[in-house]
Design a protein around this motif. Structure first.
Motif, PDB file in Angstrom:
ATOM      1  N   LYS A  46       0.794  -1.227   0.000  1.00 38.35           N
ATOM      2  CA  LYS A  46       0.000   0.000   0.000  1.00 38.35           C
ATOM      3  C   LYS A  46       0.828   1.279   0.000  1.00 38.35           C
ATOM      4  CE  LYS A  46      -3.807  -2.430   0.339  1.00 38.35           C
ATOM      5  NZ  LYS A  46      -4.732  -2.560  -0.807  1.00 38.35           N
ATOM      6  N   ILE A  47       2.147   1.150   0.103  1.00 43.31           N
ATOM      7  CA  ILE A  47       3.016   2.331   0.091  1.00 43.31           C
ATOM      8  C   ILE A  47       3.902   2.240  -1.136  1.00 43.31           C
ATOM      9  CG2 ILE A  47       4.698   3.703   1.353  1.00 43.31           C
ATOM     10  CD1 ILE A  47       3.778   2.359   3.911  1.00 43.31           C
ATOM     11  N   SER A  48       3.597   3.041  -2.139  1.00 43.53           N
ATOM     12  CA  SER A  48       4.306   2.935  -3.405  1.00 43.53           C
ATOM     13  C   SER A  48       4.325   4.275  -4.113  1.00 43.53           C
ATOM     14  CB  SER A  48       3.632   1.882  -4.298  1.00 43.53           C
ATOM     15  OG  SER A  48       4.130   1.931  -5.613  1.00 43.53           O
ATOM     16  N   ILE A  49       5.422   4.563  -4.782  1.00 42.91           N
ATOM     17  CA  ILE A  49       5.532   5.800  -5.535  1.00 42.91           C
ATOM     18  C   ILE A  49       4.537   5.823  -6.686  1.00 42.91           C
ATOM     19  CG2 ILE A  49       7.263   5.033  -7.204  1.00 42.91           C
ATOM     20  CD1 ILE A  49       7.378   8.368  -5.274  1.00 42.91           C
ATOM     21  N   ARG A 165      20.306   0.899   0.482  1.00 43.15           N
ATOM     22  CA  ARG A 165      18.962   0.517   0.916  1.00 43.15           C
ATOM     23  C   ARG A 165      18.345  -0.346  -0.180  1.00 43.15           C
ATOM     24  NH1 ARG A 165      15.746   4.602   0.650  1.00 43.15           N
ATOM     25  NH2 ARG A 165      14.221   3.645   2.071  1.00 43.15           N
ATOM     26  N   GLN A 166      17.160   0.004  -0.619  1.00 43.32           N
ATOM     27  CA  GLN A 166      16.534  -0.723  -1.722  1.00 43.32           C
ATOM     28  C   GLN A 166      17.174  -0.290  -3.038  1.00 43.32           C
ATOM     29  OE1 GLN A 166      12.416   0.351  -1.998  1.00 43.32           O
ATOM     30  NE2 GLN A 166      12.813   2.535  -1.984  1.00 43.32           N
ATOM     31  N   PHE A 167      16.997  -1.087  -4.085  1.00 43.09           N
ATOM     32  CA  PHE A 167      17.575  -0.762  -5.379  1.00 43.09           C
ATOM     33  C   PHE A 167      17.025   0.562  -5.929  1.00 43.09           C
ATOM     34  CE2 PHE A 167      18.051  -5.547  -5.736  1.00 43.09           C
ATOM     35  CZ  PHE A 167      19.427  -5.530  -5.575  1.00 43.09           C
ATOM     36  N   SER A 168      15.798   0.908  -5.576  1.00 45.46           N
ATOM     37  CA  SER A 168      15.181   2.130  -6.098  1.00 45.46           C
ATOM     38  C   SER A 168      15.419   3.345  -5.210  1.00 45.46           C
ATOM     39  CB  SER A 168      13.673   1.921  -6.295  1.00 45.46           C
ATOM     40  OG  SER A 168      13.058   1.475  -5.111  1.00 45.46           O
ATOM     41  N   CYS A 169      16.433   3.286  -4.362  1.00 48.22           N
ATOM     42  CA  CYS A 169      16.743   4.417  -3.482  1.00 48.22           C
ATOM     43  C   CYS A 169      17.508   5.496  -4.261  1.00 48.22           C
ATOM     44  CB  CYS A 169      17.573   3.943  -2.295  1.00 48.22           C
ATOM     45  SG  CYS A 169      18.186   5.293  -1.249  1.00 48.22           S
ATOM     46  N   LEU A 170      16.867   6.635  -4.474  1.00 46.80           N
ATOM     47  CA  LEU A 170      17.501   7.737  -5.191  1.00 46.80           C
ATOM     48  C   LEU A 170      18.719   8.259  -4.434  1.00 46.80           C
ATOM     49  CD1 LEU A 170      17.596   9.985  -7.364  1.00 46.80           C
ATOM     50  CD2 LEU A 170      15.986  11.281  -5.936  1.00 46.80           C
ATOM     51  N   LEU A 171      18.596   8.396  -3.124  1.00 46.68           N
ATOM     52  CA  LEU A 171      19.696   8.975  -2.346  1.00 46.68           C
ATOM     53  C   LEU A 171      20.942   8.093  -2.379  1.00 46.68           C
ATOM     54  CD1 LEU A 171      18.961  11.709  -1.105  1.00 46.68           C
ATOM     55  CD2 LEU A 171      16.949  10.242  -1.194  1.00 46.68           C
ATOM     56  N   CYS A 172      20.750   6.780  -2.407  1.00 38.54           N
ATOM     57  CA  CYS A 172      21.890   5.861  -2.527  1.00 38.54           C
ATOM     58  C   CYS A 172      22.599   6.070  -3.855  1.00 38.54           C
ATOM     59  CB  CYS A 172      21.421   4.413  -2.420  1.00 38.54           C
ATOM     60  SG  CYS A 172      20.662   3.971  -0.841  1.00 38.54           S
ATOM     61  N   ARG A 173      21.829   6.245  -4.909  1.00 37.28           N
ATOM     62  CA  ARG A 173      22.416   6.449  -6.234  1.00 37.28           C
ATOM     63  C   ARG A 173      23.186   7.764  -6.294  1.00 37.28           C
ATOM     64  NH1 ARG A 173      18.349   3.878 -10.774  1.00 37.28           N
ATOM     65  NH2 ARG A 173      17.639   2.090  -9.551  1.00 37.28           N
ATOM     66  N   GLU A 249      11.954  18.426  -2.492  1.00 39.70           N
ATOM     67  CA  GLU A 249      12.943  19.329  -3.076  1.00 39.70           C
ATOM     68  C   GLU A 249      13.652  18.687  -4.265  1.00 39.70           C
ATOM     69  OE1 GLU A 249      15.553  20.466   0.067  1.00 39.70           O
ATOM     70  OE2 GLU A 249      13.983  21.428   1.273  1.00 39.70           O
ATOM     71  N   PHE A 250      13.822  17.362  -4.224  1.00 37.52           N
ATOM     72  CA  PHE A 250      14.501  16.675  -5.316  1.00 37.52           C
ATOM     73  C   PHE A 250      13.676  16.740  -6.602  1.00 37.52           C
ATOM     74  CE2 PHE A 250      16.622  14.840  -1.640  1.00 37.52           C
ATOM     75  CZ  PHE A 250      17.947  14.836  -2.043  1.00 37.52           C
ATOM     76  N   ILE A 251      12.349  16.712  -6.462  1.00 36.13           N
ATOM     77  CA  ILE A 251      11.495  16.833  -7.645  1.00 36.13           C
ATOM     78  C   ILE A 251      11.726  18.178  -8.326  1.00 36.13           C
ATOM     79  CG2 ILE A 251       9.108  17.027  -8.426  1.00 36.13           C
ATOM     80  CD1 ILE A 251       8.306  14.975  -6.382  1.00 36.13           C
ATOM     81  N   LEU A 252      11.828  19.233  -7.519  1.00 34.93           N
ATOM     82  CA  LEU A 252      12.035  20.561  -8.084  1.00 34.93           C
ATOM     83  C   LEU A 252      13.445  20.725  -8.640  1.00 34.93           C
ATOM     84  CD1 LEU A 252      10.115  22.802  -5.540  1.00 34.93           C
ATOM     85  CD2 LEU A 252       9.336  21.798  -7.669  1.00 34.93           C
ATOM     86  N   PRO A 258      13.508   6.580  -8.792  1.00 32.90           N
ATOM     87  CA  PRO A 258      13.500   5.318  -9.555  1.00 32.90           C
ATOM     88  C   PRO A 258      12.315   4.450  -9.173  1.00 32.90           C
ATOM     89  CG  PRO A 258      15.683   5.777  -8.655  1.00 32.90           C
ATOM     90  CD  PRO A 258      14.742   6.740  -8.001  1.00 32.90           C
ATOM     91  N   ARG A 259      11.821   3.703 -10.135  1.00 40.46           N
ATOM     92  CA  ARG A 259      10.719   2.771  -9.896  1.00 40.46           C
ATOM     93  C   ARG A 259      11.280   1.368  -9.691  1.00 40.46           C
ATOM     94  NH1 ARG A 259       8.615   7.750  -9.961  1.00 40.46           N
ATOM     95  NH2 ARG A 259       6.402   7.804 -10.436  1.00 40.46           N
TER      96      ARG A 259
END
Length: 316
Positions: A46-49, A165-173, A249-252, A258-259
């Motif tokens: 239930k928690i998804s981008i 963290r997870q593969f879709s972690c933007l901050l890790c990338r 802020e990252f969106i702006l 990542p999905r």
């Protein structure tokens, strides 16, 4: 005479009110889903981008708030509404936002307690000057072969484990991009970078292809390294109200989150960290992230590396 509705403070109140109403709606939906279904199903499904009505929908709502205020950072938004506090209605609207934040965080903290998640480093078993055993087992993400950490020892080099963290972690990338940008400095200091993930090989292949990362990547599905250094799991520390507004802020800044691959079950609430080992596995430096945003700057890591190199030279 009644104030005109196009006055700046009225537009500010309208923007804040819209954000708070959206946040309350998302929070009420989440509370209802928890009450009406299995908690684990809520966490996993239930928690998804991809679900704008999930808690993650507040990221876009925050970005929309910033756009409406013509700012890109929360600090800028705070400065704007603070300058309008002479209007009682502005103060009330900000108070409503802060109250939403309090209720949002309380909800997540209650879930952490119900799930008995470890959101601190209380379980850490290895500290500075401790050692990570050479026989610590991993799977090579590229080949699928069983490997041990000892393959990096005894070469006269240090090993920097970037535990994601997870593969879709933007901050890790973004953190790894910063690490790669300082590769010359790391080479001069004889530091090899190794990425560690708890994910599966299919997800790792997809991640490697998306990121173009050239570093060795090891899989730790049992999360032994995570546990050893107290890299915890927490809904609150990932989805806390202040963090959500930072993600906006990252969106702006034109970043796209990542999905994840639909067929792969990830744990978005696992935290990561950075660990520096000498060529025998002794821990020279360790940083346990308190949130996805809490990655150390590479300059800080380089400073720690140079400090340990200087200490070793002095002892020698």
């Amino acid at each position: 005479m009644a104030e005109k509705t196009n006055e700046p403070h009225v537009s500010l109140i309208n923007s804040l009110t819209k954000f708070v109403l959206t946040g309350r709606s998302l929070l009420e939906i989440a509370q209802g889903e928890v009450e009406s279904g299995a908690l684990q199903d809520f966490i996993r499904n239930k928690i998804s981008i991809e679900r704008p009505k999930s808690l993650l929908g507040l990221i876009e709502a925050g970005a929309e708030l910033y756009r409406s205020l013509c700012v890109k950072k929360r600090k800028e938004a705070e400065a704007l509404w603070s300058s309008k506090f002479r209007h009682a209605e502005v103060q009330e609207a900000v108070d409503s936002l802060l109250q939403l934040g309090t209720e949002w965080d309380a909800f997540l903290e209650r879930l952490d307690l119900r799930l008995q998640l470890k959101d601190d480093t209380g379980g850490q078993t290895i500290n500075i000057n401790g050692s990570l055993p050479a026989d610590t087992a991993f799977t090579d993400a590229r080949t699928g072969e069983a490997v041990s950490l000892g393959k990096y020892f005894g070469r006269g080099t240090k090993t920097l484990l970037v535990v994601i963290r997870q593969f879709s972690c933007l901050l890790c990338r973004l953190h790894l991009k910063e690490v790669q940008a300082h590769q010359g400095d790391l080479d001069q200091l004889s530091v090899r970078v190794v990425v560690v993930s708890f994910g599966c090989q299919e997800g790792a292949h997809h991640w490697l292809e998306e990121t173009g990362c050239s570093y060795d990547m090891l899989l730790d599905p049992q999360r032994k390294v995570y546990a050893a250094f107290g890299f915890g799991v927490s809904l609150f520390k990932v989805l806390g109200f202040n963090n959500i507004l930072r993600y906006s802020e990252f969106i702006l800044d034109n970043y796209e989150f990542p999905r994840p691959l639909p067929a792969i079950q990830e744990d978005m609430f696992q935290l990561g960290g950075d660990v520096l080992l000498d060529d025998a596995g002794k821990v020279l430096y360790s940083h346990s992230c308190t949130s996805p945003l809490d990655r150390p700057g590479v300059e800080h890591i380089l400073l720690a590396i140079r400090s340990t190199t200087h200490s070793e030279a002095t002892k020698g």
